[in-house]
Design a protein around this motif. Structure first.
Motif, short mmCIF file in Angstrom:
data_model
loop_
_atom_site.label_atom_id
_atom_site.label_comp_id
_atom_site.label_asym_id
_atom_site.label_seq_id
_atom_site.Cartn_x
_atom_site.Cartn_y
_atom_site.Cartn_z
N THR A 7 0.86 -1.24 0.14
CA THR A 7 0.15 0.06 0.15
C THR A 7 0.69 1.40 0.08
O THR A 7 0.73 1.86 -0.77
N CYS A 66 2.78 1.77 -3.82
CA CYS A 66 1.49 1.82 -4.50
C CYS A 66 0.70 3.14 -4.85
O CYS A 66 0.24 3.89 -5.52
N TRP A 67 0.69 3.95 -2.83
CA TRP A 67 -0.11 4.38 -3.02
C TRP A 67 1.00 5.77 -3.66
O TRP A 67 0.57 6.59 -5.16
N ASP A 68 1.90 5.78 -3.94
CA ASP A 68 3.34 6.86 -4.02
C ASP A 68 3.14 6.92 -6.32
O ASP A 68 3.00 7.77 -6.31
N ILE A 96 -1.53 7.63 -6.45
CA ILE A 96 -2.43 8.75 -6.34
C ILE A 96 -1.41 9.62 -6.72
O ILE A 96 -1.13 10.01 -5.03
N THR A 97 -1.64 10.43 -7.47
CA THR A 97 -0.38 11.44 -7.62
C THR A 97 -0.76 13.27 -7.20
O THR A 97 0.06 13.54 -6.69
N PRO A 142 -5.17 14.49 -2.03
CA PRO A 142 -6.90 13.21 -1.84
C PRO A 142 -7.61 13.69 -2.01
O PRO A 142 -8.20 14.84 -1.79
N GLY A 143 -8.52 13.37 -2.85
CA GLY A 143 -10.36 13.81 -3.29
C GLY A 143 -11.43 12.98 -1.85
O GLY A 143 -10.13 11.87 -1.17
N LYS A 189 -13.08 10.52 -2.68
CA LYS A 189 -13.11 9.23 -3.29
C LYS A 189 -12.23 8.78 -3.65
O LYS A 189 -11.97 9.98 -4.32
N LEU A 190 -11.91 7.69 -3.89
CA LEU A 190 -11.06 7.29 -4.73
C LEU A 190 -11.45 7.07 -5.80
O LEU A 190 -12.95 6.66 -6.17
N SER A 233 -8.18 3.70 -8.11
CA SER A 233 -8.25 2.38 -8.02
C SER A 233 -7.85 1.08 -8.29
O SER A 233 -6.79 -0.13 -7.90
N LEU A 262 -3.97 1.12 -8.07
CA LEU A 262 -3.78 -0.02 -6.75
C LEU A 262 -3.87 -1.24 -7.25
O LEU A 262 -2.77 -1.96 -6.46
N THR A 263 -5.36 -1.81 -7.85
CA THR A 263 -5.07 -3.95 -7.71
C THR A 263 -3.80 -3.64 -8.72
O THR A 263 -2.55 -4.84 -8.61
N ALA A 269 -0.45 -3.96 -6.91
CA ALA A 269 -0.20 -5.04 -5.95
C ALA A 269 0.28 -6.76 -6.27
O ALA A 269 1.54 -7.20 -6.58
N GLN A 270 -0.93 -7.01 -8.09
CA GLN A 270 -0.72 -7.98 -8.23
C GLN A 270 0.33 -7.85 -9.21
O GLN A 270 1.22 -8.74 -9.68
#
Lengths: 74, 92
Positions: A28, A31-33, A36-37, A40-41, A43-44, A49, A52-53, A56-57
């Motif tokens: 997290t 991947c946040w870095d 999420i450029t 923060p709003g 909602k994502l 989203s 991020l998925t 991770a994968q």
């Protein structure tokens, strides 16, 4: 099952759980870095989203490649 | 042989108390692990949200900086959930 077996099983399970949450935490963080450029709003976005998925994968895919590569060099 | 010195009453007494203390130890370990995890998580959130929201520190936090931080915390928790599900929902 005697007490020392029960304790060993308990410790092993807690170790697994700790390793899992460490992996999630680290991914997290990274991947946040990457994903999420902006600021923060409320909602994502769907782009954020899925980034991020994917992040991770792809990290896990990369991990497998690295292990196989490393093993083939032994 | 009186009941205080009979082997069976001694061993059942000590296994009962060691059972309770093993369980207490396991509970304490779980609590400590949860606390350590929470502290690490909070430190990460602090670091991320300071970087995103407090770009030019002033003499106090502005309203927009405060609301940015609130949103940032919520988004980071959301991101943690997404990453967790990504790791465990589609095995490759």
């Amino acid at each position: 099952m005697d007490k020392s077996e029960e304790l060993q099983q308990f410790l092993e399970l807690e170790k697994q759980k700790a390793m899992v949450s460490e992996m999630v935490g680290k991914l997290t963080n990274v991947c946040w870095d990457k994903c999420i450029t902006g600021t923060p709003g409320s909602k994502l976005s769907s782009g954020e989203s899925s980034c991020l998925t994917n992040c991770a994968q792809r990290y896990m895919d990369m991990s497998i490649i690295i292990m196989k590569r490393f093993q083939s060099m032994q | 042989m009186d009941s205080f010195s009979s082997p069976s009453s001694l061993s059942s007494g000590s296994s009962e108390s060691s059972g309770r203390s093993a369980e207490a130890m396991m509970d304490q370990l779980k609590a400590q692990l949860a606390q350590a995890y929470a502290e690490e998580f909070l430190e990460t959130v602090r670091s991320k949200c300071f970087a995103k929201c407090i770009t030019k520190p002033g003499t106090s936090l502005s309203g927009s900086e405060s609301s940015c931080v609130s949103r940032c915390v919520e988004r980071y928790i959301e991101a943690t959930g997404i990453v967790g599900r990504a790791l465990f929902s589609s095995p490759r």
